[in-house]
Design a protein around this motif. Structure first.
Motif, short mmCIF file in Angstrom:
data_model
loop_
_atom_site.label_atom_id
_atom_site.label_comp_id
_atom_site.label_asym_id
_atom_site.label_seq_id
_atom_site.Cartn_x
_atom_site.Cartn_y
_atom_site.Cartn_z
N VAL A 131 5.14 -0.84 -4.79
CA VAL A 131 3.75 -0.55 -5.15
C VAL A 131 3.68 0.05 -6.55
O VAL A 131 2.81 -0.31 -7.35
N MET A 132 4.61 0.95 -6.87
CA MET A 132 4.64 1.57 -8.20
C MET A 132 4.79 0.52 -9.30
O MET A 132 4.11 0.58 -10.32
N ALA A 133 5.70 -0.44 -9.10
CA ALA A 133 5.92 -1.49 -10.10
C ALA A 133 4.63 -2.27 -10.34
O ALA A 133 4.28 -2.62 -11.47
N LEU A 134 3.92 -2.50 -9.25
CA LEU A 134 2.68 -3.26 -9.33
C LEU A 134 1.63 -2.53 -10.17
O LEU A 134 1.05 -3.09 -11.10
N VAL A 135 1.41 -1.25 -9.85
CA VAL A 135 0.31 -0.53 -10.52
C VAL A 135 0.70 -0.09 -11.93
O VAL A 135 -0.17 0.17 -12.76
N GLN A 136 2.00 -0.03 -12.21
CA GLN A 136 2.42 0.34 -13.57
C GLN A 136 2.56 -0.90 -14.46
O GLN A 136 3.00 -0.80 -15.60
N TYR A 193 3.10 -9.79 10.01
CA TYR A 193 3.01 -9.16 8.69
C TYR A 193 4.03 -8.04 8.50
O TYR A 193 4.53 -7.47 9.47
N THR A 194 4.31 -7.77 7.23
CA THR A 194 5.13 -6.62 6.85
C THR A 194 4.23 -5.68 6.05
O THR A 194 3.21 -6.09 5.50
N ASP A 195 4.65 -4.41 5.96
CA ASP A 195 3.81 -3.37 5.38
C ASP A 195 4.70 -2.49 4.51
O ASP A 195 5.60 -1.82 5.01
N SER A 196 4.42 -2.49 3.21
CA SER A 196 5.28 -1.72 2.29
C SER A 196 5.33 -0.24 2.67
O SER A 196 6.32 0.44 2.41
N TYR A 235 0.84 -1.20 0.00
CA TYR A 235 0.00 0.00 0.00
C TYR A 235 0.87 1.25 0.00
O TYR A 235 2.04 1.20 0.41
N TRP A 236 0.27 2.35 -0.45
CA TRP A 236 0.99 3.63 -0.49
C TRP A 236 1.42 4.07 0.91
O TRP A 236 0.67 3.86 1.87
N LEU A 282 -4.57 -3.94 -10.46
CA LEU A 282 -4.82 -2.59 -10.96
C LEU A 282 -4.39 -1.53 -9.96
O LEU A 282 -3.82 -0.51 -10.32
N ALA A 283 -4.72 -1.74 -8.69
CA ALA A 283 -4.48 -0.71 -7.68
C ALA A 283 -4.28 -1.34 -6.32
O ALA A 283 -4.84 -2.39 -6.04
N PRO A 284 -3.47 -0.70 -5.45
CA PRO A 284 -3.38 -1.19 -4.08
C PRO A 284 -4.63 -0.82 -3.30
O PRO A 284 -5.37 0.07 -3.74
N PRO A 285 -4.93 -1.44 -2.14
CA PRO A 285 -4.06 -2.41 -1.47
C PRO A 285 -4.04 -3.77 -2.16
O PRO A 285 -4.99 -4.16 -2.81
#
Lengths: 254, 254
Positions: free
Chosen positions: B46-51, B33-36, B11-12, B64-67
């Protein structure tokens, strides 16, 4: 509930709306179901539910809004929730014993289609208040629709084109795991309604070919025998002044 | 994935946002848990994921989008979907062997809270286009916020008050089945964010007492030991210019 209980859909009569997403899954899964929208007293049944006049049965929380589904003792609401329930029961999720992740992967795809091509399309004609008429929010509706066609529509079509081209889609042109799931039916209906609401943009985007896998999926669902028979039946309702609407002044070019 | 795999939230950074709904469930469930959002390189992940630059792993559809949530081999997106996955795994659904309906009843409650007190509150400050600044849609934001406070907020608070008073809620002040589920955590966060965004209306409505069960639930979640510890920790981020925002000109009276 048992496997043999008839499913009962509770939804407004007069337009396909969100109920249509549920109907397509029931039809594709060959389920035995009744539909309040097609029953003489159906509208009163839905009214009692949303006005909080349905009896407290001790098991199911009150329902805020249709669609709702009754199956034996169970009464549940929320479109993506009903789709999830039916998808699993009607064999529309490519689930394997060693991987229950399919349920959640397919659910994410259905939720994303609903967000982008159902909820956002609704908000194009009702951006200010669901309790007001379209005529009371025409200026804002035009501004929102223009942004939707220019920015949001390509974003969502591009996303599903990527999904259809990914390895997890498998062979056959479906969104996940090489077989049709309820997410494909959801995307079909979302595309179908968006074509009705924004014909100029959708016709142009289909011709240009950048989303060929997405538009091929729309066509493929139409050709599934059970869906083909349903679409030709009088159970398939016409679009009108419901969730997906056509207004010439909102029909922007892509 | 196995029971022992660490959960990883994507997440952002910088605001609680929709990621917070997931965090509360992870914290209440005592998950590892870990949290980006708290990791030095998290934003790039997160950027790599949504791009669309994340590698195609062959199993999981693009996001498409976080989370999003990574758990072993599984990568899933969509807030209500992740909540459903975690709720079932972390013992936050009052499920019994003879009644799997609880999963769907709780999911419907979570989805309804997200619709009304998360998505609609977001749209109050961004009613025209998510791609534009608030400053470019201030007039429409004021119109939408006024309608939200007057019509939508009482509708949703009234609905959850009814749910809490129904037999299916059971004893103890939780939404369903006499024990805290992830739907309670979702409603808590939705109320908490709405209090931040619309303090005038929420303070008045709380004082008037018509939604006393709803506001009592907000307080009860705060007092759950694991949640109390979390809220006091620096893992709980401050509200800002994210999903829940405060603008004086949108802070209408109820």
């Amino acid at each position: 509930m048992t496997k043999d209980d008839t499913y009962h859909l509770l939804y407004w009569p007069g337009f396909p709306g969100r109920g249509e997403l549920i109907r397509l899954v029931l039809e594709a899964g060959g389920a035995d179901y009744t539909d309040s929208a097609l029953l003489p007293d159906g509208v009163n049944e839905v009214m009692a539910l949303v006005q909080g006049k349905a009896p407290d049965d001790g098991r199911n929380p009150p329902v805020l809004a249709p669609p709702a589904l009754r199956h034996g003792d169970l009464l549940i609401s929320q479109t993506p929730n009903i789709l999830l329930y039916l998808g699993a029961r009607l064999g529309l999720v490519p689930r394997t014993a060693e991987d229950d992740g399919a349920v959640y992967r397919v659910n994410a795809l259905a939720l994303t289609a609903l967000d982008g091509l159902c909820n956002e399309v609704h908000d194009c004609h009702h951006p200010m208040a669901v309790g007001l008429y379209y005529e009371d929010q025409k200026v804002e509706a035009a501004r929102r629709s223009e942004d939707f066609v220019k920015n949001r529509l390509p974003k969502f079509l591009g996303y599903f084109e990527r999904v259809l081209g990914s390895k997890s889609a498998g062979e056959g042109g479906w969104l996940y795991g090489g077989q049709m799931s309820h997410a494909d039916l959801v995307l079909f209906q979302c595309l179908d309604g968006t074509k009705y609401a924004f014909p100029k943009a959708m016709t142009k985007l289909e011709k240009e070919g950048a989303y060929s896998k997405v538009f091929a999926l729309h066509q493929a669902v139409k050709e599934v025998p059970k869906i083909k028979a349903y679409l030709a039946s009088d159970r398939r309702q016409k679009y009108g002044k419901g969730l997906y609407r056509y207004y010439e002044e909102l029909d922007f070019e892509a």
